[in-house]
Design an enzyme around this catalytic site. Sequence first.
Site, PDB file in Angstrom:
ATOM      1  N   GLY A  13       0.778  -1.237   0.000  1.00 53.38           N
ATOM      2  CA  GLY A  13       0.000   0.000   0.000  1.00 53.38           C
ATOM      3  C   GLY A  13       0.809   1.285   0.000  1.00 53.38           C
ATOM      4  CB  SER A  14       4.282   2.265  -0.875  1.00 48.13           C
ATOM      5  OG  SER A  14       4.495   2.026  -2.235  1.00 48.13           O
ATOM      6  CG  ASN A  15       1.805   3.384  -5.885  1.00 52.46           C
ATOM      7  OD1 ASN A  15       2.175   4.422  -6.408  1.00 52.46           O
ATOM      8  ND2 ASN A  15       2.396   2.214  -6.097  1.00 52.46           N
ATOM      9  CB  ILE A  92      -8.092  -9.870 -13.567  1.00 55.95           C
ATOM     10  CG1 ILE A  92      -6.567  -9.879 -13.780  1.00 55.95           C
ATOM     11  CG2 ILE A  92      -8.802  -9.450 -14.850  1.00 55.95           C
ATOM     12  CD1 ILE A  92      -6.076 -10.944 -14.704  1.00 55.95           C
ATOM     13  CG  ASN A 107      -3.500  -0.947 -12.631  1.00 53.77           C
ATOM     14  OD1 ASN A 107      -3.288  -1.023 -11.410  1.00 53.77           O
ATOM     15  ND2 ASN A 107      -2.909  -1.755 -13.496  1.00 53.77           N
ATOM     16  CG  HIS A 109       1.794  -2.608 -15.194  1.00 53.69           C
ATOM     17  ND1 HIS A 109       1.452  -3.783 -14.552  1.00 53.69           N
ATOM     18  CD2 HIS A 109       2.776  -2.923 -16.081  1.00 53.69           C
ATOM     19  CE1 HIS A 109       2.191  -4.769 -15.032  1.00 53.69           C
ATOM     20  NE2 HIS A 109       2.997  -4.276 -15.961  1.00 53.69           N
ATOM     21  CD  GLU A 142     -13.180  -4.457 -22.723  1.00 52.10           C
ATOM     22  OE1 GLU A 142     -13.276  -3.502 -21.931  1.00 52.10           O
ATOM     23  OE2 GLU A 142     -13.425  -4.370 -23.940  1.00 52.10           O
ATOM     24  CG  ASP A 145      -1.378  -4.893 -16.875  1.00 48.23           C
ATOM     25  OD1 ASP A 145      -1.941  -4.270 -15.967  1.00 48.23           O
ATOM     26  OD2 ASP A 145      -0.636  -5.869 -16.665  1.00 48.23           O
ATOM     27  CD  GLU A 174       4.938   1.666  -9.193  1.00 50.28           C
ATOM     28  OE1 GLU A 174       3.898   1.548  -8.538  1.00 50.28           O
ATOM     29  OE2 GLU A 174       5.727   0.709  -9.373  1.00 50.28           O
TER      30      GLU A 174
HETATM   31  C1  GAR Z   1       3.542  -1.379  -7.386  1.00 56.08           C
HETATM   32  O1  GAR Z   1       4.824  -1.484  -7.912  1.00 56.08           O
HETATM   33  C2  GAR Z   1       2.509  -1.434  -8.501  1.00 56.08           C
HETATM   34  O2  GAR Z   1       2.914  -0.779  -9.664  1.00 56.08           O
HETATM   35  C3  GAR Z   1       2.396  -2.908  -8.721  1.00 56.08           C
HETATM   36  O3  GAR Z   1       2.413  -3.455  -7.425  1.00 56.08           O
HETATM   37  C4  GAR Z   1       3.187  -2.620  -6.577  1.00 56.08           C
HETATM   38  C5  GAR Z   1       2.344  -2.272  -5.368  1.00 56.08           C
HETATM   39  O4  GAR Z   1       3.090  -1.566  -4.440  1.00 56.08           O
HETATM   40  N1  GAR Z   1       1.223  -3.244  -9.429  1.00 56.08           N
HETATM   41  C6  GAR Z   1       1.176  -4.189 -10.362  1.00 56.08           C
HETATM   42  O5  GAR Z   1       2.116  -4.901 -10.622  1.00 56.08           O
HETATM   43  C7  GAR Z   1      -0.159  -4.352 -11.044  1.00 56.08           C
HETATM   44  N2  GAR Z   1      -0.052  -5.181 -12.178  1.00 56.08           N
HETATM   45  P1  GAR Z   1       2.367  -0.765  -3.280  1.00 56.08           P
HETATM   46  O6  GAR Z   1       1.389  -1.748  -2.633  1.00 56.08           O
HETATM   47  O7  GAR Z   1       3.467  -0.397  -2.345  1.00 56.08           O
HETATM   48  O8  GAR Z   1       1.676   0.419  -3.869  1.00 56.08           O
END
Ligand code: GAR
Length: 194
Positions: A13-15, A92, A107, A109, A142, A145, A174
């Site tokens: 959950g850092s984002n 998904i 999203n 990625h 749908e 990515d 990100e």
């Molecule tokens: C992030 O790097 C995000 O881009 C990736 O998971 C990580 C979550 O980090 N997402 C994917 O790969 C989606 N296909 P976070 O929980 O620290 O935000």
Amino acid sequence: MGFKIAILISGRGSNMNNIIEACNNKKLCSSVNLVVSNKSDAHGLKVASKYKIKTHILDGKNLATENFESLLDKILKKNNINLICLAGFMKILSKKFVKKWPKMILNIHPSILPYFKGLNAQKQAIENNAKYSGCTVHFVNEVMDGGEIIDQKIVNISTHDDEDSLSKKILMEEHKLYIKVLKRLEKNFGKGKQ
Ligand code: GAR
């Protein structure tokens, strides 16, 4: 104008944390009204609670997709959510669900899409000897990515990088990119378009 945001997570959950901070610090004029996790042990749930944000666990393992998504839809509507941010949400969403929320699901990625889709994007970049990768924020449709790309940031890969160091470099970008995109969408939202 600001959004009422729900953030969907599966892990760290850092984002999510970064978006909450940006709302709290008024870098964004939106608010994070809800955090939903498909994993009961997601670390991000603890972080969200620390900020006193309403959290929900929808156990992706024990619920059939149809039930999972109909519960999710209900929770989002009940909380008047008008923007869904996926942030490390590793499940998904079906065509039926995403059609109900057109251009309302984002999203992030960890690659320059359309390269390195799916799981372990950073590992894919290292294994393919890519000289650069990065991150992408896109609308969710749908196709996994595959939705319309909103913005991307390139990160150089050095010969010393491994999956871990590259993931760290990309994650820093990100955090910046998600906020940049949300700011732009807030502006357009005020003008009645996204
Ligand atoms: C992030 O790097 C995000 O881009 C990736 O998971 C990580 C979550 O980090 N997402 C994917 O790969 C989606 N296909 P976070 O929980 O620290 O935000």
